[in-house]
Motif scaffolding. Structure first.
Motif, PDB file in Angstrom:
ATOM      1  N   VAL A  91      40.222  14.901  27.075  1.00 30.49           N
ATOM      2  CA  VAL A  91      39.128  15.865  27.239  1.00 30.49           C
ATOM      3  C   VAL A  91      39.674  17.225  27.648  1.00 30.49           C
ATOM      4  O   VAL A  91      39.252  18.268  27.128  1.00 30.49           O
ATOM      5  N   ARG A  92      40.624  17.212  28.587  1.00 29.83           N
ATOM      6  CA  ARG A  92      41.201  18.469  29.054  1.00 29.83           C
ATOM      7  C   ARG A  92      41.943  19.189  27.937  1.00 29.83           C
ATOM      8  O   ARG A  92      41.859  20.416  27.796  1.00 29.83           O
ATOM      9  N   ALA A  93      42.710  18.440  27.122  1.00 28.26           N
ATOM     10  CA  ALA A  93      43.439  19.057  26.015  1.00 28.26           C
ATOM     11  C   ALA A  93      42.481  19.683  25.008  1.00 28.26           C
ATOM     12  O   ALA A  93      42.721  20.802  24.524  1.00 28.26           O
ATOM     13  N   TRP A  94      41.388  18.970  24.680  1.00 25.21           N
ATOM     14  CA  TRP A  94      40.413  19.529  23.738  1.00 25.21           C
ATOM     15  C   TRP A  94      39.778  20.800  24.304  1.00 25.21           C
ATOM     16  O   TRP A  94      39.663  21.819  23.603  1.00 25.21           O
ATOM     17  N   TRP A  95      39.390  20.746  25.564  1.00 20.63           N
ATOM     18  CA  TRP A  95      38.730  21.895  26.181  1.00 20.63           C
ATOM     19  C   TRP A  95      39.668  23.100  26.239  1.00 20.63           C
ATOM     20  O   TRP A  95      39.286  24.212  25.879  1.00 20.63           O
ATOM     21  N   ARG A  96      40.906  22.887  26.687  1.00 17.13           N
ATOM     22  CA  ARG A  96      41.832  24.008  26.865  1.00 17.13           C
ATOM     23  C   ARG A  96      42.295  24.568  25.519  1.00 17.13           C
ATOM     24  O   ARG A  96      42.581  25.767  25.414  1.00 17.13           O
ATOM     25  N   ARG A  97      42.350  23.725  24.503  1.00 15.05           N
ATOM     26  CA  ARG A  97      42.750  24.260  23.208  1.00 15.05           C
ATOM     27  C   ARG A  97      41.740  25.269  22.693  1.00 15.05           C
ATOM     28  O   ARG A  97      42.118  26.379  22.278  1.00 15.05           O
ATOM     29  N   TRP A  98      40.459  24.876  22.713  1.00 17.44           N
ATOM     30  CA  TRP A  98      39.470  25.739  22.081  1.00 17.44           C
ATOM     31  C   TRP A  98      38.953  26.834  23.005  1.00 17.44           C
ATOM     32  O   TRP A  98      38.594  27.916  22.519  1.00 17.44           O
ATOM     33  N   VAL A  99      38.929  26.624  24.300  1.00 16.97           N
ATOM     34  CA  VAL A  99      38.377  27.617  25.225  1.00 16.97           C
ATOM     35  C   VAL A  99      39.448  28.559  25.760  1.00 16.97           C
ATOM     36  O   VAL A  99      39.205  29.756  25.917  1.00 16.97           O
ATOM     37  N   ILE A 100      40.665  28.047  26.008  1.00  9.51           N
ATOM     38  CA  ILE A 100      41.706  28.867  26.626  1.00  9.51           C
ATOM     39  C   ILE A 100      42.656  29.444  25.593  1.00  9.51           C
ATOM     40  O   ILE A 100      42.917  30.664  25.580  1.00  9.51           O
ATOM     41  N   TYR A 101      43.184  28.619  24.705  1.00 11.46           N
ATOM     42  CA  TYR A 101      44.276  29.066  23.837  1.00 11.46           C
ATOM     43  C   TYR A 101      43.811  29.574  22.475  1.00 11.46           C
ATOM     44  O   TYR A 101      44.149  30.687  22.080  1.00 11.46           O
ATOM     45  N   GLN A 102      43.043  28.786  21.744  1.00 10.74           N
ATOM     46  CA  GLN A 102      42.667  29.188  20.405  1.00 10.74           C
ATOM     47  C   GLN A 102      41.835  30.465  20.412  1.00 10.74           C
ATOM     48  O   GLN A 102      41.966  31.303  19.515  1.00 10.74           O
ATOM     49  N   ARG A 103      41.023  30.634  21.417  1.00 14.12           N
ATOM     50  CA  ARG A 103      40.125  31.801  21.468  1.00 14.12           C
ATOM     51  C   ARG A 103      40.895  33.119  21.520  1.00 14.12           C
ATOM     52  O   ARG A 103      40.443  34.131  20.977  1.00 14.12           O
ATOM     53  N   GLN A 104      42.066  33.125  22.191  1.00 19.08           N
ATOM     54  CA  GLN A 104      42.827  34.362  22.315  1.00 19.08           C
ATOM     55  C   GLN A 104      44.210  34.273  21.662  1.00 19.08           C
ATOM     56  O   GLN A 104      45.075  35.109  21.923  1.00 19.08           O
ATOM     57  N   TRP A 105      44.414  33.269  20.813  1.00 18.20           N
ATOM     58  CA  TRP A 105      45.721  33.045  20.236  1.00 18.20           C
ATOM     59  C   TRP A 105      46.203  34.229  19.406  1.00 18.20           C
ATOM     60  O   TRP A 105      47.333  34.714  19.573  1.00 18.20           O
ATOM     61  N   MET A 106      45.368  34.716  18.506  1.00 15.23           N
ATOM     62  CA  MET A 106      45.772  35.817  17.624  1.00 15.23           C
ATOM     63  C   MET A 106      46.136  37.057  18.422  1.00 15.23           C
ATOM     64  O   MET A 106      47.135  37.738  18.157  1.00 15.23           O
ATOM     65  N   ARG A 107      45.339  37.350  19.438  1.00 10.66           N
ATOM     66  CA  ARG A 107      45.580  38.557  20.230  1.00 10.66           C
ATOM     67  C   ARG A 107      46.886  38.446  21.032  1.00 10.66           C
ATOM     68  O   ARG A 107      47.646  39.404  21.137  1.00 10.66           O
ATOM     69  N   ARG A 162      48.574  19.336  23.993  1.00 11.05           N
ATOM     70  CA  ARG A 162      48.657  18.175  24.879  1.00 11.05           C
ATOM     71  C   ARG A 162      48.589  18.692  26.309  1.00 11.05           C
ATOM     72  O   ARG A 162      49.150  19.724  26.616  1.00 11.05           O
ATOM     73  N   SER A 163      47.935  17.936  27.174  1.00  8.31           N
ATOM     74  CA  SER A 163      47.732  18.440  28.528  1.00  8.31           C
ATOM     75  C   SER A 163      47.850  17.314  29.540  1.00  8.31           C
ATOM     76  O   SER A 163      47.364  16.200  29.318  1.00  8.31           O
ATOM     77  N   ASN A 164      48.534  17.591  30.666  1.00  5.67           N
ATOM     78  CA  ASN A 164      48.495  16.718  31.825  1.00  5.67           C
ATOM     79  C   ASN A 164      48.144  17.571  33.035  1.00  5.67           C
ATOM     80  O   ASN A 164      47.809  18.743  32.885  1.00  5.67           O
ATOM     81  N   TRP A 165      48.246  16.995  34.217  1.00  3.91           N
ATOM     82  CA  TRP A 165      47.740  17.720  35.377  1.00  3.91           C
ATOM     83  C   TRP A 165      48.628  18.888  35.778  1.00  3.91           C
ATOM     84  O   TRP A 165      48.243  19.710  36.598  1.00  3.91           O
ATOM     85  N   VAL A 166      49.836  19.006  35.172  1.00  2.19           N
ATOM     86  CA  VAL A 166      50.743  20.105  35.510  1.00  2.19           C
ATOM     87  C   VAL A 166      50.976  21.025  34.316  1.00  2.19           C
ATOM     88  O   VAL A 166      50.899  22.244  34.439  1.00  2.19           O
ATOM     89  N   TRP A 167      51.235  20.459  33.152  1.00  2.00           N
ATOM     90  CA  TRP A 167      51.680  21.229  31.992  1.00  2.00           C
ATOM     91  C   TRP A 167      50.682  21.136  30.851  1.00  2.00           C
ATOM     92  O   TRP A 167      50.030  20.120  30.656  1.00  2.00           O
ATOM     93  N   ASP A 168      50.630  22.216  30.072  1.00  2.00           N
ATOM     94  CA  ASP A 168      49.994  22.235  28.757  1.00  2.00           C
ATOM     95  C   ASP A 168      51.085  22.403  27.718  1.00  2.00           C
ATOM     96  O   ASP A 168      51.948  23.280  27.847  1.00  2.00           O
ATOM     97  N   SER A 169      51.084  21.553  26.708  1.00  2.00           N
ATOM     98  CA  SER A 169      52.079  21.619  25.647  1.00  2.00           C
ATOM     99  C   SER A 169      51.401  22.034  24.350  1.00  2.00           C
ATOM    100  O   SER A 169      50.527  21.324  23.840  1.00  2.00           O
ATOM    101  N   LEU A 170      51.779  23.196  23.832  1.00  2.00           N
ATOM    102  CA  LEU A 170      51.203  23.739  22.605  1.00  2.00           C
ATOM    103  C   LEU A 170      52.161  23.502  21.449  1.00  2.00           C
ATOM    104  O   LEU A 170      53.306  23.976  21.476  1.00  2.00           O
ATOM    105  N   HIS A 171      51.720  22.747  20.442  1.00  2.00           N
ATOM    106  CA  HIS A 171      52.536  22.504  19.261  1.00  2.00           C
ATOM    107  C   HIS A 171      52.269  23.625  18.262  1.00  2.00           C
ATOM    108  O   HIS A 171      51.126  23.832  17.835  1.00  2.00           O
ATOM    109  N   ILE A 172      53.344  24.316  17.891  1.00  2.00           N
ATOM    110  CA  ILE A 172      53.222  25.526  17.078  1.00  2.00           C
ATOM    111  C   ILE A 172      53.981  25.351  15.775  1.00  2.00           C
ATOM    112  O   ILE A 172      55.121  24.878  15.772  1.00  2.00           O
TER     113      ILE A 172
END
Length: 490
Positions: free
Chosen positions: A75-91, A116-126
């Motif tokens: 749930v955290r990975a889905w939320w952070r991908r679309w709300v935190i990272y994808q929203r401002q990725w291009m910028r 991918r997300s755990n309680w310490v790290w977010d891992s972005l596959h690029i």
């Protein structure tokens, strides 16, 4: 004339179809919910969703670790991908200089494939854009970390054209208590392949393998970084073997024994000066050389730790005092003997653990012979690569940024592993050290330390060993008797 060939335009149907193919989970979930709503009614679907949310909240409240392991991270990975990272990725990638252009002038943007997300790290596959290489992202790590408000960032190569950017969201060791591992009670309870020293930043046990992988260990860290926690932690993990005589400790503490002198009763040999350390090193090499030839004649390729062939662990605190800041004759010979110990004694049970404040080539010229390297808090950023290997700081080993209050925190790098691990060794108090010494010496299996002293001319001698044959007859007067006031003593 307008070009009407098929495939030259991005039509709405192609854009929507491509998006659906690239997001199968989202489309599958949407299709499932829509089908359920049509067949069962939307009220039933809402009731089911409410029950699922209530069950998840109860699960998290009652057992947060298992919830995070099986459901929370998704749930955290889905939320952070679309709300935190994808929203401002291009910028963000554009401002960090990671957008390129092709021969037509069209912008080529690296694609965020998954999070991918755990309680310490977010891992972005690029998936990198055409014309890029991993080093482009390594140079922009600090800018990316600041853009996403991360404490630190590191990069990993997943496959050609694909990398992972890891962002640290929180400092785990601010919240994590590192308990001192329980001291094993018997020889059978010790596994040389799994000597627990502390915890990783993910809360999992961190273990050293003195049997095969971590045969020699180099510790680098400035004063107060916590090298003692590592040295005492290793000895604690070996306690039953030390007590049984299956492990012998050869300890060099050139600072007069101030760091490791508290355990001298359980050491096989102990030296508290540079010249005494050289003598100890000579004896260490001679003992293992003798065993090497003996086992070779018997056709034995690997020694098993026992009373007859113990695991001889050499611990040298402040290695620079033996390799750089001492007389030249000591420095040259010690370097030669230590290099021999690092290259020839693995199979016969020789292990070397050394600690230093400066991991430079001048101070530790044989640092490449240590398969396992551990960088605690160091004074300069260049020291990170000097200790762990070239490019380790670009991969996220920020040992120069470890806060002073996090003693014992380090980045560990093993041969065969590309990325360093961030770990923390448990702290041993004076009472813990006293308990360890008492445990290891209660069976009296430790060889007593020789009472040697260093004379002004540099020679080492034992004042308790006297060869009376060296005395001339005229140097000894025979006393018949002693006359006192009240009695005679024959």
């Amino acid at each position: 004339m307008r070009d009407t060939r098929v495939g030259t335009e991005r039509t709405p149907a192609r854009v929507v179809g491509g998006w659906m193919l690239r997001h199968p989970r989202t489309m599958g979930s949407t299709t499932a919910v829509g089908t359920a709503g049509v067949t069962l009614g939307y009220q039933t679907v809402l009731w089911a969703a409410g029950i699922a949310v209530l069950a998840g909240a109860s699960w998290r409240f009652l057992d947060a670790p298992t919830f995070d392991r099986f459901a929370g991270r998704l749930v955290r990975a889905w939320w952070r991908r679309w709300v935190i990272y994808q929203r401002q990725w291009m910028r963000v990638v554009a401002s960090c200089g990671l957008v390129t252009a092709d021969h037509r002038g069209d912008s080529l943007v690296p694609k965020l494939v998954a999070v991918r997300s755990n309680w310490v790290w977010d891992s972005l596959h690029i998936r990198m854009a055409k014309g890029q290489e991993p080093e482009d992202y390594g140079q922009a790590l600090d800018r990316l970390a600041n853009s996403f408000k991360a404490h630190a960032a590191s990069m990993r190569i997943l496959q050609p054209g694909k990398i992972a950017l890891d962002f640290q969201r929180r400092e785990p060791f601010n919240e994590m208590v590192i308990p001192l591992p329980a001291m094993p009670e018997s020889v059978d309870a010790v596994d040389l392949r799994k000597l627990e020293i502390g915890r990783t930043e993910f809360g999992r046990p961190f273990q050293l393998d003195l049997a095969k992988r971590d045969i020699h260990v180099l510790l680098a860290g400035e004063t107060g970084a916590g090298k003692g926690s590592w040295l005492w932690g290793i000895q604690r993990a070996l306690a039953p073997l030390i007590r049984a005589g299956h492990v012998r400790l050869w300890v060099i503490d050139p600072k007069g024994g101030m760091e490791l002198g508290g355990g001298r009763e359980m050491f096989h040999r102990f030296a508290d000066s540079d010249r005494a350390g050289l003598a100890l090193m000579r004896e260490y090499v001679e003992a293992l050389d003798e065993r090497k030839f003996e086992l070779g004649r018997q056709g034995i390729r690997n020694a098993t730790p026992s009373r007859e062939t113990p695991l001889d662990v050499l611990i040298c605190d402040e290695l620079a005092a033996m390799t750089a800041y001492t007389d030249r004759d000591i420095r040259v010979e010690f370097h030669q003997l230590l290099s021999k110990g690092l290259t020839q004694f693995r199979a016969v049970g020789g292990r070397i653990i050394a600690a230093t404040q400066e991991p430079t080539k001048d101070v530790v010229p044989m640092r490449g012979l240590f398969p396992t390297k551990i960088a605690l808090r160091v004074d300069a950023a260049s020291y990170v690569d000097m200790c762990l290997g070239e490019g380790m700081r670009d991969l996220g080993a920020f040992a120069d940024k470890i806060p002073t209050y996090l003693a014992g925190v380090a980045y560990a790098k093993n041969d065969g592993r590309k990325e360093p691990q961030r770990v923390r060794a448990a702290f041993s108090t004076d009472d813990d050290i006293a308990e360890l010494v008492a445990f290891c010496t209660e069976l009296n299996n430790v060889t007593p330390i020789r009472k040697e002293i260093e004379l002004p001319d540099g020679t080492v001698t034992n004042p308790y060993e006297v060869d009376f044959e060296d005395f001339e007859d005229d140097e000894v007067e025979e006393i018949e008797h002693f006359e006192g006031d009240d009695e005679e003593i024959a």
